[in-house]
Design an enzyme around this catalytic site. Structure first.
Site, mmCIF file in Angstrom:
data_model
loop_
_atom_site.group_PDB
_atom_site.id
_atom_site.type_symbol
_atom_site.label_atom_id
_atom_site.label_comp_id
_atom_site.label_asym_id
_atom_site.label_seq_id
_atom_site.Cartn_x
_atom_site.Cartn_y
_atom_site.Cartn_z
ATOM 1 N N CYS A 161 -18.887 19.577 -12.226
ATOM 2 C CA CYS A 161 -17.539 19.631 -11.645
ATOM 3 C C CYS A 161 -17.607 19.906 -10.150
ATOM 4 O O CYS A 161 -18.005 20.994 -9.713
ATOM 5 C CB CYS A 161 -16.713 20.703 -12.350
ATOM 6 S SG CYS A 161 -15.031 20.826 -11.692
ATOM 7 N N TYR A 197 0.971 5.190 -21.506
ATOM 8 C CA TYR A 197 0.247 6.355 -22.014
ATOM 9 C C TYR A 197 0.327 6.420 -23.537
ATOM 10 O O TYR A 197 -0.686 6.605 -24.220
ATOM 11 C CB TYR A 197 0.786 7.657 -21.417
ATOM 12 C CG TYR A 197 0.317 8.851 -22.229
ATOM 13 C CD1 TYR A 197 -0.979 9.312 -22.095
ATOM 14 C CD2 TYR A 197 1.133 9.432 -23.195
ATOM 15 C CE1 TYR A 197 -1.450 10.353 -22.883
ATOM 16 C CE2 TYR A 197 0.676 10.472 -23.989
ATOM 17 C CZ TYR A 197 -0.622 10.925 -23.825
ATOM 18 O OH TYR A 197 -1.089 11.934 -24.622
ATOM 19 N N CYS A 221 -9.452 23.949 -18.545
ATOM 20 C CA CYS A 221 -9.150 23.531 -17.164
ATOM 21 C C CYS A 221 -7.651 23.644 -16.908
ATOM 22 O O CYS A 221 -6.968 22.676 -16.589
ATOM 23 C CB CYS A 221 -9.646 22.103 -16.943
ATOM 24 S SG CYS A 221 -9.756 21.604 -15.215
ATOM 25 N N ASP A 256 -2.680 11.862 -19.303
ATOM 26 C CA ASP A 256 -1.505 12.734 -19.216
ATOM 27 C C ASP A 256 -1.764 13.780 -18.139
ATOM 28 O O ASP A 256 -2.749 13.690 -17.394
ATOM 29 C CB ASP A 256 -1.219 13.378 -20.578
ATOM 30 C CG ASP A 256 -2.284 14.382 -21.002
ATOM 31 O OD1 ASP A 256 -3.356 14.467 -20.348
ATOM 32 O OD2 ASP A 256 -2.053 15.105 -21.997
ATOM 33 N N GLU A 299 3.219 12.104 -30.224
ATOM 34 C CA GLU A 299 3.135 11.700 -28.815
ATOM 35 C C GLU A 299 4.512 11.519 -28.195
ATOM 36 O O GLU A 299 4.732 11.882 -27.038
ATOM 37 C CB GLU A 299 2.313 10.411 -28.693
ATOM 38 C CG GLU A 299 0.830 10.586 -28.979
ATOM 39 C CD GLU A 299 0.142 11.529 -28.009
ATOM 40 O OE1 GLU A 299 0.659 11.728 -26.889
ATOM 41 O OE2 GLU A 299 -0.923 12.061 -28.355
#
Length: 355
Positions: free
Chosen positions: A216, A130, A200, A148, A47
């Site tokens: 969606c 985050y 996406c 994110d 991360e």
């Protein structure tokens, strides 16, 4: 923003079923259904490395770091220069400094184990909201929401949010929190990030393959390609400077360790001038040693987060007994160009035919 027809439970079930089949294979990830928890050290490492960086760029660095320092205790005991050298080229060098600080705090204050607590994670050096949420959910399966860039894009399209980023972050976080499940929150966090990374996508989203295709709102309304909206970025200024690349007759290179604070802090680099904005005169040019410094044709061009940089490169062959005002010589056999940050390596590459 439009309300969704499908309840969160249905959305979660559809996404996790998709993830169980299509999860990306990543070196720091435990695949769904493996029956073991991920190593918090590897989750944390990945991360931190992935901040402002792509998966493709991180994979080799992650492998080298975890091979050389397989535990947080190994990393905590590492020499600063070795870690900074291995990090060279990955950018955003404050992350590397905080990596060491965090490892040492985990060893000193937590017995060499990352705490399974969001607030305690957030208190560690270099870990923001985050990253704390990602470690808590992925490594410890605690219900915390990750947000994110991939998740922002998914939420903006799923709910047809037209408020521009970065101002829309609180709204998108609130929407993401309503979907974060109590069961398998770690898998869900990775699933929604994978959805943004592989389906996406920013351009040409593969809506036909998306497990959230039906609910969606942006797909229904035809607005998906335009979302998320972003506030226009300011034009980056250009700064200029000079780098002095000196090589001694025995092959040693004249380098300096940059100050711990500031850009490229703690990294090796060539002595040089401060970097000033275009139109401003360079400070008085003082080479690090008295020598015949030649200006090379061409220049180094590099872009940082907030500005473009143009570096003039001057080179000189230095005698063994040449005194230097700053910097230190690194023997030819001890010098690895790969230990230099990218902008300094570009300067070195420009000098290849100069000596």
């Amino acid at each position: 923003m439009r309300d969704l027809a499908s309840p969160p439970e249905e959305l979660n079930a559809a996404l996790l079923a998709w993830y169980d089949v299509h999860a990306r294979k990543l070196p720091w990830r435990v695949p769904p259904g493996a029956g073991v928890r991920p190593d918090p050290y590897r989750v944390w490492m990945s991360e931190v490395m992935l901040q402002q960086t792509t998966v493709a760029a991180v994979k080799d660095y992650f492998h080298r770091f975890t091979t050389r320092w397989p535990t947080v205790g190994d990393l905590a005991a590492a020499e600063d220069a070795d870690v900074m050298g291995e990090w060279a080229g990955l950018g955003y060098y404050a992350r590397a400094r905080n990596l060491l600080k965090c490892a040492r705090v985990v060893v000193a204050d937590h017995g060499g184990r990352f705490p399974a607590d969001h607030a305690a994670l957030l208190a560690l050096p270099g870990i923001g909201p985050y990253t704390a949420a990602a470690i808590a959910s992925i490594a410890f399966d605690l219900r915390h929401t990750v947000l994110d860039g991939n998740v922002e894009r998914v939420m903006a399209r799923l709910h047809d949010v037209h408020s521009p980023l970065p101002g829309a972050k609180p709204e998108l976080m609130a929407l993401a929190e309503t979907l974060t499940p109590d069961t398998r929150p770690g898998d869900y966090a990775q699933a929604v990030m994978d959805l943004g990374a592989t389906i996406c996508t920013p351009k040409s989203p593969a809506c036909g393959l998306c497990p959230w295709r039906a609910p969606c709102q942006a797909r229904v309304l035809g607005t998906a390609p335009d979302l998320p909206r972003k506030t226009p970025k300011k034009t980056k200024p250009t700064r200029h400077g000079i780098a002095f690349v000196g090589c001694r007759t025995d092959g040693a290179w004249l380098l300096e360790t940059r100050p711990e604070t500031g850009l490229l802090g703690g990294m090796l680099g060539w002595p040089g001038t401060p970097w000033v904005d275009s139109g401003d005169a360079l400070p008085q040019v003082t080479p690090p040693a008295e020598a015949d410094w030649d200006t090379l044709n061409g220049e180094v061009r590099h872009t940082f987060t907030h500005f473009h940089l143009r570096l003039e490169v001057r080179v000189a062959q230095l005698d063994i007994d040449t005194p230097v005002s700053h910097g230190q010589f690194i023997a030819k056999d001890d010098f690895r160009p790969s230990d230099l940050p990218t902008v300094m390596r570009k300067a070195f590459d420009l000098t290849r035919n100069a000596f």
